[in-house]
Motif scaffolding. Structure first.
Motif, PDB file in Angstrom:
ATOM      1  N   SER A   1       0.780   2.336 -12.128  1.00 34.84           N
ATOM      2  CA  SER A   1       0.058   3.018 -13.203  1.00 34.84           C
ATOM      3  C   SER A   1      -0.630   4.269 -12.694  1.00 34.84           C
ATOM      4  CB  SER A   1      -0.970   2.076 -13.837  1.00 34.84           C
ATOM      5  OG  SER A   1      -1.982   1.721 -12.908  1.00 34.84           O
ATOM      6  N   TRP A   2      -0.970   4.315 -11.416  1.00 36.49           N
ATOM      7  CA  TRP A   2      -1.542   5.522 -10.806  1.00 36.49           C
ATOM      8  C   TRP A   2      -0.435   6.486 -10.385  1.00 36.49           C
ATOM      9  CZ3 TRP A   2      -6.389   6.037 -11.771  1.00 36.49           C
ATOM     10  CH2 TRP A   2      -7.264   4.948 -11.770  1.00 36.49           C
ATOM     11  N   TYR A   3       0.617   5.927  -9.793  1.00 36.55           N
ATOM     12  CA  TYR A   3       1.680   6.781  -9.253  1.00 36.55           C
ATOM     13  C   TYR A   3       2.334   7.620 -10.348  1.00 36.55           C
ATOM     14  CZ  TYR A   3       5.658   8.302  -6.493  1.00 36.55           C
ATOM     15  OH  TYR A   3       6.583   9.071  -5.845  1.00 36.55           O
ATOM     16  N   PHE A   4       2.481   7.048 -11.522  1.00 38.44           N
ATOM     17  CA  PHE A   4       3.170   7.753 -12.605  1.00 38.44           C
ATOM     18  C   PHE A   4       2.216   8.474 -13.550  1.00 38.44           C
ATOM     19  CE2 PHE A   4       6.363   4.560 -11.349  1.00 38.44           C
ATOM     20  CZ  PHE A   4       7.410   5.435 -11.049  1.00 38.44           C
TER      21      PHE A   4
ATOM     22  N   VAL B   1       0.838  -1.199   0.000  1.00 37.58           N
ATOM     23  CA  VAL B   1       0.000   0.000   0.000  1.00 37.58           C
ATOM     24  C   VAL B   1       0.870   1.245   0.000  1.00 37.58           C
ATOM     25  CG1 VAL B   1      -1.834   1.257   1.194  1.00 37.58           C
ATOM     26  CG2 VAL B   1      -1.710  -1.228   1.373  1.00 37.58           C
ATOM     27  N   GLN B   2       0.444   2.259  -0.715  1.00 42.61           N
ATOM     28  CA  GLN B   2       1.112   3.560  -0.655  1.00 42.61           C
ATOM     29  C   GLN B   2       0.058   4.639  -0.478  1.00 42.61           C
ATOM     30  OE1 GLN B   2       3.348   5.754  -4.032  1.00 42.61           O
ATOM     31  NE2 GLN B   2       4.937   4.780  -2.799  1.00 42.61           N
TER      32      GLN B   2
ATOM     33  N   VAL C   1      -1.627  10.084 -12.334  1.00 41.49           N
ATOM     34  CA  VAL C   1      -2.472  11.105 -11.717  1.00 41.49           C
ATOM     35  C   VAL C   1      -2.355  11.215 -10.199  1.00 41.49           C
ATOM     36  CG1 VAL C   1      -4.162  10.876 -13.588  1.00 41.49           C
ATOM     37  CG2 VAL C   1      -4.463   9.542 -11.491  1.00 41.49           C
ATOM     38  N   ALA C   2      -1.832  10.196  -9.524  1.00 41.90           N
ATOM     39  CA  ALA C   2      -1.866  10.191  -8.054  1.00 41.90           C
ATOM     40  C   ALA C   2      -1.182  11.394  -7.407  1.00 41.90           C
ATOM     41  CB  ALA C   2      -1.270   8.888  -7.516  1.00 41.90           C
ATOM     42  N   PRO C   3       0.055  11.749  -7.789  1.00 40.61           N
ATOM     43  CA  PRO C   3       0.688  12.904  -7.137  1.00 40.61           C
ATOM     44  C   PRO C   3      -0.105  14.197  -7.312  1.00 40.61           C
ATOM     45  CG  PRO C   3       2.336  11.592  -8.281  1.00 40.61           C
ATOM     46  CD  PRO C   3       0.993  11.066  -8.703  1.00 40.61           C
ATOM     47  N   ASP C   4      -0.707  14.385  -8.476  1.00 43.60           N
ATOM     48  CA  ASP C   4      -1.489  15.598  -8.711  1.00 43.60           C
ATOM     49  C   ASP C   4      -2.769  15.610  -7.881  1.00 43.60           C
ATOM     50  OD1 ASP C   4       0.278  16.718 -10.555  1.00 43.60           O
ATOM     51  OD2 ASP C   4      -0.586  15.596 -12.211  1.00 43.60           O
ATOM     52  N   LEU C   5      -3.366  14.448  -7.674  1.00 41.91           N
ATOM     53  CA  LEU C   5      -4.555  14.386  -6.820  1.00 41.91           C
ATOM     54  C   LEU C   5      -4.197  14.772  -5.388  1.00 41.91           C
ATOM     55  CD1 LEU C   5      -6.344  11.101  -8.031  1.00 41.91           C
ATOM     56  CD2 LEU C   5      -6.673  13.444  -8.821  1.00 41.91           C
ATOM     57  N   ALA C   6      -3.055  14.292  -4.908  1.00 41.75           N
ATOM     58  CA  ALA C   6      -2.617  14.652  -3.555  1.00 41.75           C
ATOM     59  C   ALA C   6      -2.288  16.139  -3.475  1.00 41.75           C
ATOM     60  CB  ALA C   6      -1.414  13.804  -3.156  1.00 41.75           C
ATOM     61  N   ALA C   7      -1.615  16.653  -4.498  1.00 46.46           N
ATOM     62  CA  ALA C   7      -1.266  18.078  -4.505  1.00 46.46           C
ATOM     63  C   ALA C   7      -2.500  18.957  -4.504  1.00 46.46           C
ATOM     64  CB  ALA C   7      -0.395  18.387  -5.725  1.00 46.46           C
ATOM     65  N   ALA C   8      -3.612  18.430  -5.023  1.00 43.90           N
ATOM     66  CA  ALA C   8      -4.858  19.194  -5.062  1.00 43.90           C
ATOM     67  C   ALA C   8      -5.637  19.099  -3.753  1.00 43.90           C
ATOM     68  CB  ALA C   8      -5.724  18.706  -6.216  1.00 43.90           C
ATOM     69  N   GLY C   9      -5.078  18.397  -2.767  1.00 43.80           N
ATOM     70  CA  GLY C   9      -5.703  18.363  -1.449  1.00 43.80           C
ATOM     71  C   GLY C   9      -6.337  17.057  -1.038  1.00 43.80           C
ATOM     72  N   LEU C  10      -6.178  16.011  -1.840  1.00 43.70           N
ATOM     73  CA  LEU C  10      -6.786  14.726  -1.507  1.00 43.70           C
ATOM     74  C   LEU C  10      -5.798  13.810  -0.790  1.00 43.70           C
ATOM     75  CD1 LEU C  10      -8.537  13.957  -4.911  1.00 43.70           C
ATOM     76  CD2 LEU C  10      -9.606  14.902  -2.862  1.00 43.70           C
ATOM     77  N   GLU C  11      -6.321  12.979   0.091  1.00 49.66           N
ATOM     78  CA  GLU C  11      -5.540  11.843   0.565  1.00 49.66           C
ATOM     79  C   GLU C  11      -5.715  10.746  -0.468  1.00 49.66           C
ATOM     80  OE1 GLU C  11      -5.033   8.862   4.382  1.00 49.66           O
ATOM     81  OE2 GLU C  11      -7.035   9.558   3.834  1.00 49.66           O
ATOM     82  N   VAL C  12      -4.603  10.197  -0.942  1.00 49.04           N
ATOM     83  CA  VAL C  12      -4.640   9.193  -1.998  1.00 49.04           C
ATOM     84  C   VAL C  12      -4.135   7.872  -1.443  1.00 49.04           C
ATOM     85  CG1 VAL C  12      -3.760   8.537  -4.269  1.00 49.04           C
ATOM     86  CG2 VAL C  12      -4.288  10.938  -3.782  1.00 49.04           C
ATOM     87  N   VAL C  13      -4.923   6.847  -1.604  1.00 48.84           N
ATOM     88  CA  VAL C  13      -4.552   5.497  -1.194  1.00 48.84           C
ATOM     89  C   VAL C  13      -4.453   4.640  -2.437  1.00 48.84           C
ATOM     90  CG1 VAL C  13      -5.193   3.450   0.143  1.00 48.84           C
ATOM     91  CG2 VAL C  13      -5.685   5.741   1.040  1.00 48.84           C
ATOM     92  N   MET C  14      -3.277   4.040  -2.658  1.00 47.89           N
ATOM     93  CA  MET C  14      -3.066   3.113  -3.763  1.00 47.89           C
ATOM     94  C   MET C  14      -2.596   1.788  -3.193  1.00 47.89           C
ATOM     95  SD  MET C  14      -0.779   5.633  -6.162  1.00 47.89           S
ATOM     96  CE  MET C  14       0.184   6.164  -4.741  1.00 47.89           C
ATOM     97  N   TYR C  15      -2.939   0.705  -3.849  1.00 45.31           N
ATOM     98  CA  TYR C  15      -2.433  -0.585  -3.397  1.00 45.31           C
ATOM     99  C   TYR C  15      -2.315  -1.541  -4.568  1.00 45.31           C
ATOM    100  CZ  TYR C  15      -7.269  -2.392  -3.592  1.00 45.31           C
ATOM    101  OH  TYR C  15      -8.530  -2.781  -4.007  1.00 45.31           O
TER     102      TYR C  15
END
Length: 316
Positions: free
Chosen positions: A74-77, A46-47, A79-93
């Motif tokens: 596939s998420w990390y590279f 999990v990240q 949209v995930a960082p941009d979602l976090a930068a926009a204020g979301l907590e992002v959970v990937m696994y």
């Protein structure tokens, strides 16, 4: 890297993980490692990404990847960082059998993947409604989770995905039969062709998929998954966003989904196929942020209007 211990009440990085994992949500990036996400004790990698500068997240987005060649990367590279930068907590696994998660020999029916997600969120102590974002098979998992736990889902956004209906079962069964024929029975020839025509990266993904199919019962288990009726799909009450590539085999899925779930908003991206997440990440990021923020209380119809405008623009 590490994995989350979903069999315990604490996240201390114990339980056989390869990293030092922590539960400190203030860290911009937090990895976890540990066993027992499901009844067979499988460990999932999990990240978590948090908003920068310690800002409290406005919502939680759980990103669920696809089958065989996919992983949380596939998420990390994309949209995930941009979602976090926009204020979301992002959970990937990494789903069972994929990426850095454990690969049991059996236990790959859809219900088991849903139970993995259920227990993962429990062990991460994520109790409030979350936004489920699923790519391909990950979207099928998202739909199934929302049917099982409607009170725990704030919204669903799927990319190139459909619920686990009879037609889905027919399609996924056919795909897995082809994978067995091409990547297992004729693995050497197939991998050589992929390497020559699709490049080394795609060849590595294909090799990983071949190993998963060869060493587990995933190709037999997924087609034995329990399916749902149109009535059950229509009972989903959370907001739904569905994105498809115009050149994908699922391109006609948007109309069907809208007929079964009248509140669904669909976007069809011209010039895109099944790999739309990888090929159009900026567009996907824009759609996801507009949708998720629009689903939050007090934001009105922003996401709905944005999705409708996007579809009209894309179809023109």
């Amino acid at each position: 890297m590490a994995m989350i211990d979903t069999s315990r009440d604490t996240c201390d990085g114990a339980g056989g993980g390869t990293g030092s994992g922590t539960c400190d949500d203030a860290d911009p990036v937090t990895d976890h490692d540990g066993p027992d996400t499901g009844p067979d004790g499988v460990r999932l990698h999990v990240q978590r990404l948090s908003p920068p500068d310690g800002r409290p997240p406005t919502a939680t987005a759980v990103l669920i990847h696809g089958l065989l060649t996919d992983s949380l990367a596939s998420w990390y590279f994309t949209v995930a960082p941009d979602l976090a930068a926009a204020g979301l907590e992002v959970v990937m696994y990494d789903q069972r059998g994929h990426g850095r998660s454990e690969r049991p020999g059996s236990g790959y029916r859809l219900d088991t993947f849903v139970t993995d997600l259920e227990r993962l969120l429990d062990r991460l102590d994520i109790t409030g409604p979350v936004h489920l974002v699923g790519n391909c098979f990950g979207g099928t998992v998202a739909f199934a989770y929302a049917m099982r736990h409607p009170e725990r889902v704030a919204g669903i956004a799927v990319i190139e995905a459909k619920p686990a209906t009879e037609s889905w079962l027919t399609e996924i069964s056919g795909i897995l039969r082809r994978v067995v024929a091409e990547l297992v029975i004729h693995e050497a020839e197939s991998l050589a062709w992929v390497s020559a025509h699709r490049g080394a990266h795609t060849a590595r993904l294909a090799k990983s998929a071949a190993r998963l199919v060869r060493t587990t019962t995933i190709a037999e288990d997924v087609p034995e998954s329990r399916v749902v009726s149109e009535e059950q799909v229509g009972a989903v009450r959370c907001p739904v966003l569905a994105v498809y590539g115009a050149d994908s085999e699922l391109a006609g899925q948007d109309r069907w989904l809208e007929s079964v779930l009248p509140g669904t908003r669909t976007v069809v991206l011209p010039g895109q196929g099944h790999s739309v997440l990888a090929e159009a990440p900026t567009r996907i990021r824009e759609l996801l942020l507009s949708w998720i923020h629009g689903c939050e209380p007090g934001t009105g119809a922003t996401a709905t209007d944005a999705a409708l405008d996007a579809r009209e623009a894309d179809a023109s």
